[in-house]
Design a protein around this motif. Structure first.
Motif, mmCIF file in Angstrom:
data_model
loop_
_atom_site.group_PDB
_atom_site.id
_atom_site.type_symbol
_atom_site.label_atom_id
_atom_site.label_comp_id
_atom_site.label_asym_id
_atom_site.label_seq_id
_atom_site.Cartn_x
_atom_site.Cartn_y
_atom_site.Cartn_z
ATOM 1 N N ASP A 131 0.829 -1.212 0.000
ATOM 2 C CA ASP A 131 0.000 0.000 0.000
ATOM 3 C C ASP A 131 0.861 1.259 0.000
ATOM 4 O O ASP A 131 0.585 2.206 -0.739
ATOM 5 C CB ASP A 131 -0.927 0.021 1.223
ATOM 6 C CG ASP A 131 -2.036 -1.014 1.142
ATOM 7 O OD1 ASP A 131 -2.357 -1.485 0.038
ATOM 8 O OD2 ASP A 131 -2.584 -1.350 2.211
ATOM 9 N N VAL A 180 -2.210 -1.566 -8.464
ATOM 10 C CA VAL A 180 -2.774 -1.939 -7.160
ATOM 11 C C VAL A 180 -3.929 -1.000 -6.843
ATOM 12 O O VAL A 180 -3.744 0.201 -6.683
ATOM 13 C CB VAL A 180 -1.719 -1.871 -6.032
ATOM 14 C CG1 VAL A 180 -2.361 -2.149 -4.682
ATOM 15 C CG2 VAL A 180 -0.577 -2.831 -6.296
ATOM 16 N N THR A 190 -5.648 -3.691 -1.093
ATOM 17 C CA THR A 190 -5.199 -4.957 -0.536
ATOM 18 C C THR A 190 -6.121 -5.359 0.608
ATOM 19 O O THR A 190 -6.775 -4.510 1.221
ATOM 20 C CB THR A 190 -3.750 -4.862 0.009
ATOM 21 O OG1 THR A 190 -3.704 -3.878 1.034
ATOM 22 C CG2 THR A 190 -2.758 -4.529 -1.085
ATOM 23 N N VAL A 195 -4.391 -8.833 -3.496
ATOM 24 C CA VAL A 195 -4.128 -7.530 -4.078
ATOM 25 C C VAL A 195 -5.083 -7.388 -5.261
ATOM 26 O O VAL A 195 -5.043 -8.190 -6.194
ATOM 27 C CB VAL A 195 -2.660 -7.401 -4.545
ATOM 28 C CG1 VAL A 195 -2.406 -6.015 -5.111
ATOM 29 C CG2 VAL A 195 -1.701 -7.707 -3.403
ATOM 30 N N SER A 216 -6.725 -5.539 -8.551
ATOM 31 C CA SER A 216 -6.410 -4.674 -9.685
ATOM 32 C C SER A 216 -7.708 -4.327 -10.394
ATOM 33 O O SER A 216 -8.756 -4.927 -10.129
ATOM 34 C CB SER A 216 -5.465 -5.394 -10.646
ATOM 35 O OG SER A 216 -4.218 -5.647 -10.023
ATOM 36 N N LEU A 256 0.816 -6.699 -12.931
ATOM 37 C CA LEU A 256 1.214 -6.617 -11.519
ATOM 38 C C LEU A 256 1.814 -7.938 -11.066
ATOM 39 O O LEU A 256 2.826 -7.958 -10.356
ATOM 40 C CB LEU A 256 0.015 -6.231 -10.658
ATOM 41 C CG LEU A 256 0.282 -6.148 -9.155
ATOM 42 C CD1 LEU A 256 1.315 -5.065 -8.842
ATOM 43 C CD2 LEU A 256 -1.018 -5.875 -8.416
#
Length: 152
Positions: free
Chosen positions: A113, A120, A123, A132, A134, A143
């Motif tokens: 974070d 991102v 989370t 995580v 997306s 990612l």
């Protein structure tokens, strides 16, 4: 004084002269009529992505990281914690699932974070696993590749 104006003045000061410490920066701001606390200045330094760098003469001074340096600077702590605590990464559609050592799920999530890594969106962490999120599967795949590179 508004934060935006103070931060512009900070950037202007460090572009004109070498300032190596927060005390020097507080004094330089005071010289131009801006009073601030060390705590406020610390937040400004973090928000502006200022780092201390040594120039070719060996003198240390604050400077702003360019975009490429910022990515590397932000991913350094992520790389460190991944090597220390992450056991595996799996991508499922728009989510990356990260398995960690016991008690490390939240710690790894916090570092991710803080790093503000592209792709991102958020989370969610537990005892030894975190997810995580997306925006879509394509962003999650990019990612995933980046996060896997931190394990190497």
């Amino acid at each position: 004084m508004k934060k935006e104006l103070r931060q512009k003045k900070i950037l202007n000061l460090i572009s004109k002269k070498n300032i190596a410490t927060q005390l020097e920066l507080i004094d330089a701001l005071a010289e131009i009529g801006i009073k601030t606390t060390q705590a406020t200045l610390s937040r400004d330094i973090k928000e502006l992505h200022l780092v201390k760098k040594t120039d070719i003469t060996g003198e240390v001074a604050y400077r702003v990281l360019n975009a490429e340096e910022q990515v590397e600077y932000n991913s350094g702590p992520v790389r460190d914690i991944f090597k220390e605590s992450v056991n595996g990464i799996t991508q499922v559609q728009f989510i990356n699932i990260i398995q960690t050592d016991p008690n490390d799920g939240s710690r790894v999530a916090a570092v991710i974070d803080d790093a503000e890594i592209d792709g991102v969106k958020g989370t969610l962490a537990g005892y030894d696993t975190l997810v995580v999120f997306s925006a879509d599967a394509e962003a999650a795949e990019a990612l995933h590749q980046k996060l896997k590179s931190f394990l190497e």
